[in-house]
Design an enzyme around this catalytic site. Structure first.
Site, PDB file in Angstrom:
ATOM      1  N   ASP A  31       0.853  -1.196   0.000  1.00  0.00           N
ATOM      2  CA  ASP A  31       0.000   0.000   0.000  1.00  0.00           C
ATOM      3  C   ASP A  31       0.882   1.237   0.000  1.00  0.00           C
ATOM      4  O   ASP A  31       1.855   1.323   0.743  1.00  0.00           O
ATOM      5  CB  ASP A  31      -0.923  -0.011   1.243  1.00  0.00           C
ATOM      6  N   THR A 132     -16.175  -2.485  -9.138  1.00  0.00           N
ATOM      7  CA  THR A 132     -17.364  -1.762  -8.673  1.00  0.00           C
ATOM      8  C   THR A 132     -18.554  -1.925  -9.612  1.00  0.00           C
ATOM      9  O   THR A 132     -18.375  -2.162 -10.818  1.00  0.00           O
ATOM     10  CB  THR A 132     -17.014  -0.258  -8.554  1.00  0.00           C
ATOM     11  N   ASP A 133     -19.751  -1.727  -9.057  1.00  0.00           N
ATOM     12  CA  ASP A 133     -20.953  -1.758  -9.903  1.00  0.00           C
ATOM     13  C   ASP A 133     -21.047  -0.521 -10.798  1.00  0.00           C
ATOM     14  O   ASP A 133     -21.827  -0.488 -11.751  1.00  0.00           O
ATOM     15  CB  ASP A 133     -22.224  -1.888  -9.035  1.00  0.00           C
ATOM     16  N   SER A 159     -15.294   5.696 -12.552  1.00  0.00           N
ATOM     17  CA  SER A 159     -15.845   4.431 -13.062  1.00  0.00           C
ATOM     18  C   SER A 159     -15.226   4.059 -14.406  1.00  0.00           C
ATOM     19  O   SER A 159     -15.049   2.870 -14.702  1.00  0.00           O
ATOM     20  CB  SER A 159     -17.375   4.472 -13.130  1.00  0.00           C
ATOM     21  N   LYS A 162     -12.005   2.355 -13.557  1.00  0.00           N
ATOM     22  CA  LYS A 162     -12.235   0.989 -13.054  1.00  0.00           C
ATOM     23  C   LYS A 162     -12.675   0.073 -14.202  1.00  0.00           C
ATOM     24  O   LYS A 162     -12.266  -1.087 -14.278  1.00  0.00           O
ATOM     25  CB  LYS A 162     -13.300   0.991 -11.946  1.00  0.00           C
ATOM     26  N   ASN A 187     -22.146  -0.197  -3.124  1.00  0.00           N
ATOM     27  CA  ASN A 187     -21.608   0.702  -2.081  1.00  0.00           C
ATOM     28  C   ASN A 187     -21.421  -0.008  -0.742  1.00  0.00           C
ATOM     29  O   ASN A 187     -22.376  -0.560  -0.196  1.00  0.00           O
ATOM     30  CB  ASN A 187     -22.589   1.859  -1.853  1.00  0.00           C
ATOM     31  N   LYS A 197     -16.762   9.862   2.140  1.00  0.00           N
ATOM     32  CA  LYS A 197     -17.886   9.125   1.560  1.00  0.00           C
ATOM     33  C   LYS A 197     -19.148   9.419   2.365  1.00  0.00           C
ATOM     34  O   LYS A 197     -19.065   9.777   3.550  1.00  0.00           O
ATOM     35  CB  LYS A 197     -17.587   7.618   1.566  1.00  0.00           C
ATOM     36  N   PRO A 213     -24.512  17.709   3.733  1.00  0.00           N
ATOM     37  CA  PRO A 213     -24.727  18.110   2.341  1.00  0.00           C
ATOM     38  C   PRO A 213     -25.358  17.000   1.506  1.00  0.00           C
ATOM     39  O   PRO A 213     -24.797  15.916   1.363  1.00  0.00           O
ATOM     40  CB  PRO A 213     -23.303  18.412   1.839  1.00  0.00           C
ATOM     41  N   ASN A 257     -30.504   8.373  -1.113  1.00  0.00           N
ATOM     42  CA  ASN A 257     -29.558   8.990  -0.174  1.00  0.00           C
ATOM     43  C   ASN A 257     -30.259   9.668   1.008  1.00  0.00           C
ATOM     44  O   ASN A 257     -29.789   9.588   2.146  1.00  0.00           O
ATOM     45  CB  ASN A 257     -28.704  10.030  -0.907  1.00  0.00           C
ATOM     46  N   PRO A 290     -21.566  16.707 -10.740  1.00  0.00           N
ATOM     47  CA  PRO A 290     -21.674  16.630 -12.213  1.00  0.00           C
ATOM     48  C   PRO A 290     -21.731  15.170 -12.673  1.00  0.00           C
ATOM     49  O   PRO A 290     -20.964  14.336 -12.192  1.00  0.00           O
ATOM     50  CB  PRO A 290     -20.377  17.299 -12.704  1.00  0.00           C
TER      51      PRO A 290
HETATM   52  P1  NAD Z   1      -9.933   3.456  -0.222  1.00  0.00           P
HETATM   53  O1  NAD Z   1      -9.801   4.700  -1.009  1.00  0.00           O
HETATM   54  O2  NAD Z   1     -10.467   3.522   1.163  1.00  0.00           O
HETATM   55  O3  NAD Z   1      -8.490   2.738  -0.119  1.00  0.00           O
HETATM   56  C1  NAD Z   1      -7.629   2.614  -1.198  1.00  0.00           C
HETATM   57  C2  NAD Z   1      -6.286   2.101  -0.696  1.00  0.00           C
HETATM   58  O4  NAD Z   1      -5.409   1.944  -1.828  1.00  0.00           O
HETATM   59  C3  NAD Z   1      -5.586   3.075   0.272  1.00  0.00           C
HETATM   60  O5  NAD Z   1      -5.042   2.369   1.356  1.00  0.00           O
HETATM   61  C4  NAD Z   1      -4.493   3.698  -0.581  1.00  0.00           C
HETATM   62  O6  NAD Z   1      -3.357   4.102   0.181  1.00  0.00           O
HETATM   63  C5  NAD Z   1      -4.163   2.561  -1.533  1.00  0.00           C
HETATM   64  N1  NAD Z   1      -3.575   3.045  -2.802  1.00  0.00           N
HETATM   65  C6  NAD Z   1      -4.045   4.037  -3.606  1.00  0.00           C
HETATM   66  N2  NAD Z   1      -3.227   4.205  -4.668  1.00  0.00           N
HETATM   67  C7  NAD Z   1      -2.234   3.290  -4.542  1.00  0.00           C
HETATM   68  C8  NAD Z   1      -1.098   2.954  -5.317  1.00  0.00           C
HETATM   69  N3  NAD Z   1      -0.818   3.615  -6.453  1.00  0.00           N
HETATM   70  N4  NAD Z   1      -0.288   1.957  -4.897  1.00  0.00           N
HETATM   71  C9  NAD Z   1      -0.554   1.287  -3.732  1.00  0.00           C
HETATM   72  N5  NAD Z   1      -1.603   1.573  -2.945  1.00  0.00           N
HETATM   73  C10 NAD Z   1      -2.444   2.557  -3.347  1.00  0.00           C
HETATM   74  O7  NAD Z   1     -10.783   2.469  -1.120  1.00  0.00           O
HETATM   75  P2  NAD Z   1     -11.883   1.384  -0.695  1.00  0.00           P
HETATM   76  O8  NAD Z   1     -13.185   2.057  -0.523  1.00  0.00           O
HETATM   77  O9  NAD Z   1     -11.325   0.549   0.389  1.00  0.00           O
HETATM   78  O10 NAD Z   1     -11.976   0.523  -2.050  1.00  0.00           O
HETATM   79  C11 NAD Z   1     -11.113  -0.582  -2.270  1.00  0.00           C
HETATM   80  C12 NAD Z   1     -11.409  -1.166  -3.640  1.00  0.00           C
HETATM   81  O11 NAD Z   1     -12.764  -1.578  -3.705  1.00  0.00           O
HETATM   82  C13 NAD Z   1     -11.203  -0.193  -4.804  1.00  0.00           C
HETATM   83  O12 NAD Z   1     -10.640  -0.887  -5.868  1.00  0.00           O
HETATM   84  C14 NAD Z   1     -12.606   0.289  -5.128  1.00  0.00           C
HETATM   85  O13 NAD Z   1     -12.700   0.648  -6.499  1.00  0.00           O
HETATM   86  C15 NAD Z   1     -13.406  -0.964  -4.820  1.00  0.00           C
HETATM   87  N6  NAD Z   1     -14.800  -0.751  -4.416  1.00  0.00           N
HETATM   88  C16 NAD Z   1     -15.108   0.101  -3.392  1.00  0.00           C
HETATM   89  C17 NAD Z   1     -16.427   0.239  -2.982  1.00  0.00           C
HETATM   90  C18 NAD Z   1     -16.830   1.142  -1.854  1.00  0.00           C
HETATM   91  O14 NAD Z   1     -18.030   1.317  -1.602  1.00  0.00           O
HETATM   92  N7  NAD Z   1     -15.896   1.717  -1.093  1.00  0.00           N
HETATM   93  C19 NAD Z   1     -17.440  -0.488  -3.639  1.00  0.00           C
HETATM   94  C20 NAD Z   1     -17.089  -1.326  -4.713  1.00  0.00           C
HETATM   95  C21 NAD Z   1     -15.767  -1.458  -5.086  1.00  0.00           C
HETATM   96  O1  DAU Z   2     -21.131   1.793  -6.087  1.00  0.00           O
HETATM   97  C1  DAU Z   2     -19.849   1.481  -5.615  1.00  0.00           C
HETATM   98  C2  DAU Z   2     -19.081   2.749  -5.386  1.00  0.00           C
HETATM   99  O2  DAU Z   2     -19.623   3.355  -4.227  1.00  0.00           O
HETATM  100  C3  DAU Z   2     -17.579   2.528  -5.207  1.00  0.00           C
HETATM  101  O3  DAU Z   2     -17.049   2.000  -6.406  1.00  0.00           O
HETATM  102  C4  DAU Z   2     -16.862   3.842  -4.866  1.00  0.00           C
HETATM  103  O4  DAU Z   2     -15.504   3.599  -4.593  1.00  0.00           O
HETATM  104  C5  DAU Z   2     -17.526   4.425  -3.631  1.00  0.00           C
HETATM  105  O5  DAU Z   2     -16.947   5.680  -3.330  1.00  0.00           O
HETATM  106  C6  DAU Z   2     -19.032   4.572  -3.827  1.00  0.00           C
HETATM  107  O6  DAU Z   2     -19.332   5.613  -4.798  1.00  0.00           O
HETATM  108  P1  DAU Z   2     -20.524   6.666  -4.596  1.00  0.00           P
HETATM  109  O7  DAU Z   2     -20.231   7.866  -5.396  1.00  0.00           O
HETATM  110  O8  DAU Z   2     -21.847   6.016  -4.763  1.00  0.00           O
HETATM  111  O9  DAU Z   2     -20.307   6.951  -3.002  1.00  0.00           O
HETATM  112  P2  DAU Z   2     -20.369   8.307  -2.136  1.00  0.00           P
HETATM  113  O10 DAU Z   2     -20.329   7.896  -0.696  1.00  0.00           O
HETATM  114  O11 DAU Z   2     -19.373   9.306  -2.598  1.00  0.00           O
HETATM  115  O12 DAU Z   2     -21.814   8.862  -2.471  1.00  0.00           O
HETATM  116  C7  DAU Z   2     -22.981   8.089  -2.203  1.00  0.00           C
HETATM  117  C8  DAU Z   2     -24.178   8.883  -2.685  1.00  0.00           C
HETATM  118  O13 DAU Z   2     -24.336  10.038  -1.843  1.00  0.00           O
HETATM  119  C9  DAU Z   2     -24.019   9.418  -4.094  1.00  0.00           C
HETATM  120  O14 DAU Z   2     -25.290   9.407  -4.744  1.00  0.00           O
HETATM  121  C10 DAU Z   2     -23.567  10.858  -3.897  1.00  0.00           C
HETATM  122  C11 DAU Z   2     -24.247  11.256  -2.592  1.00  0.00           C
HETATM  123  N1  DAU Z   2     -23.503  12.240  -1.762  1.00  0.00           N
HETATM  124  C12 DAU Z   2     -22.194  11.989  -1.486  1.00  0.00           C
HETATM  125  C13 DAU Z   2     -21.452  12.872  -0.723  1.00  0.00           C
HETATM  126  C14 DAU Z   2     -20.002  12.631  -0.424  1.00  0.00           C
HETATM  127  C15 DAU Z   2     -24.157  13.346  -1.258  1.00  0.00           C
HETATM  128  O15 DAU Z   2     -25.353  13.541  -1.482  1.00  0.00           O
HETATM  129  N2  DAU Z   2     -23.429  14.212  -0.483  1.00  0.00           N
HETATM  130  C16 DAU Z   2     -22.107  14.046  -0.221  1.00  0.00           C
HETATM  131  O16 DAU Z   2     -21.495  14.918   0.478  1.00  0.00           O
END
Ligand code: NAD
Ligand code: DAU
Length: 353
Positions: A31, A132-133, A159, A162, A187, A197, A213, A257, A290
């Protein structure tokens, strides 16, 4: 042993903690520790020889080659990514570098390593790509949920990056025979999620008495999955997923949301009442993201049918655990709200009316 990338982030750290507890097999964790990576997430493993941490970039081919040669993992579980949609809108470059070039680098290193294996080691090796979806685009209100056969229609720089990485993984299997499996998940929420997030941001702001927000009309729909269930799904796919296949992972839990935010407010009213009044008073509608995708929903029947995985948590049980975890870990929240975090909040929310 297995090699995990991005194991200091939200899902990666939950996965390593879960893996060590459930399987007990050693993990090398590569990492870079970007703003999203935090070794505090893995504090429970301090001094545990089964967790080896290496700070470097997945784009550093020499490091990846050396780790594979030294530790000879039976699998790579690839989480490392830039993961926040809003950040990808402000600055897409790092998303292309880590998510596309980084995945390419790992695939090439894995191909060279796997090419040198023989017998059962070669037969059993896996490259599990966590995706991701969002690669499927946005659903209309009456559309069926995303199946693995849906066309790719990514709409944000995140996206799109990804989706590109998914295509590379597919091609490395099709062309070179690399034994890959891909998961496309909805998510996640749960402990250790960075407060950029929606769910952790709302909790952090509510407790600080700041506006909550809501982008646009708050009616965008996501399919929420407790992170522990995602970790179990990845373990299940690694153990039994068919090579070259993709598996959608979701919570069967679609919600707008605004409902998510109101649910968190109600739980906070119950667990940490605010003398100033109900937390819902802080809900503030702001300018939309956007290109904001309207609806995501996952059809998770394939992973259930083939591998027997289903989420164990409902949203009600998962969100209650999550709110309690954040209330009990306010020191963790304070530590991640660094100067860089405050700068991000200014950049993303400063100009929204
Ligand atoms: P996150 O942003 O919390 O963590 C990402 C990690 O990757 C961090 O520890 C960061 O330091 C490391 N990283 C970033 N760039 C790097 C690099 N160049 N080399 C080595 N390490 C690096 O992300 P997350 O929410 O834990 O998501 C993990 C994976 O799951 C991602 O691939 C994301 O696309 C996927 N995913 C996330 C969600 C979600 O809801 N969070 C849903 C579906 C898929
Ligand atoms: O669907 C899987 C994805 O879910 C992952 O691949 C991404 O890594 C992860 O970040 C997440 O993406 P979203 O854009 O859906 O997550 P986020 O938490 O940023 O936003 C969730 C929803 O809430 C989205 O419709 C945007 C809205 N939102 C988000 C933020 C940060 C708000 O309304 N206000 C906010 O301040």
């Amino acid at each position: 042993m297995i090699l995990v990338t991005g194991g200091a982030g939200f899902i990666g750290a939950n996965f390593i903690l879960d893996w060590i507890a459930a399987v007990g097999e050693p993990v090398v964790n590569l990492d870079k520790l970007t703003y999203a990576g935090n070794l505090e997430n893995l504090a429970a493993l301090e001094g545990d020889a089964r967790h080896i941490f290496v700070r470097d970039d997945i784009c550093a081919r020499a490091t990846v080659d050396a780790l594979l040669a030294q530790h000879r993992p039976r699998a790579i579980v690839h989480f490392a990514a830039e993961s926040h949609v809003d950040r990808s809108i402000h600055g897409p470059g790092e998303f292309m570098r880590t998510n596309v070039e980084g995945t390419f680098t790992l695939l090439e290193a894995a191909r060279a390593y796997w090419g040198g294996l023989a017998g059962a080691e070669r037969e059993n090796f896996r490259f599990l790509h966590v995706s991701t979806d969002e690669v499927y685009g946005s659903l209309g209100p009456k559309d069926p949920p995303f199946a693995e056969t849906n066309p790719y229609e990514p709409n944000s720089p995140y996206s799109a990056s990804k989706a590109a990485s998914d295509h590379l993984v597919r091609a490395w299997h099709h062309t070179y025979g690399l034994p890959v499996v891909t998961t496309n998940c909805s998510n996640n929420y749960g402990p250790f999620q960075f407060p950029e997030k929606l769910i952790p941001l709302v909790m952090a702001n509510a407790l600080a008495g700041k506006p909550l927000p809501i982008y646009g009309d708050g009616m965008n729909v996501r399919d929420w999955l407790y992170v522990g269930d995602h970790c179990a799904a990845i373990r299940t796919v690694l153990a039994g997923g068919r090579v070259g296949e993709t598996y959608n992972v979701g919570g069967w839990n679609e919600m707008p949301n605004l409902t998510i935010v109101k649910t968190i407010c109600a739980l906070l009213d119950e667990m940490k009442p605010d003398a100033g009044g109900r937390y819902e008073r802080l809900v503030t509608f702001v300018a939309d993201r956007p290109g904001h995708d309207r609806r995501y929903a996952i059809d998770a029947r394939k992973i259930e049918r083939e591998l027997g995985w289903r989420p164990a948590e409902t949203f009600e049980t998962g969100i209650r655990k999550t709110v309690r975890w954040y209330l009990e870990h306010q020191d963790w929240v304070a530590h991640v709200q660094s100067g860089a975090y405050r700068e991000w909040v200014r950049k993303n929310y400063g100009d929204r009316e």
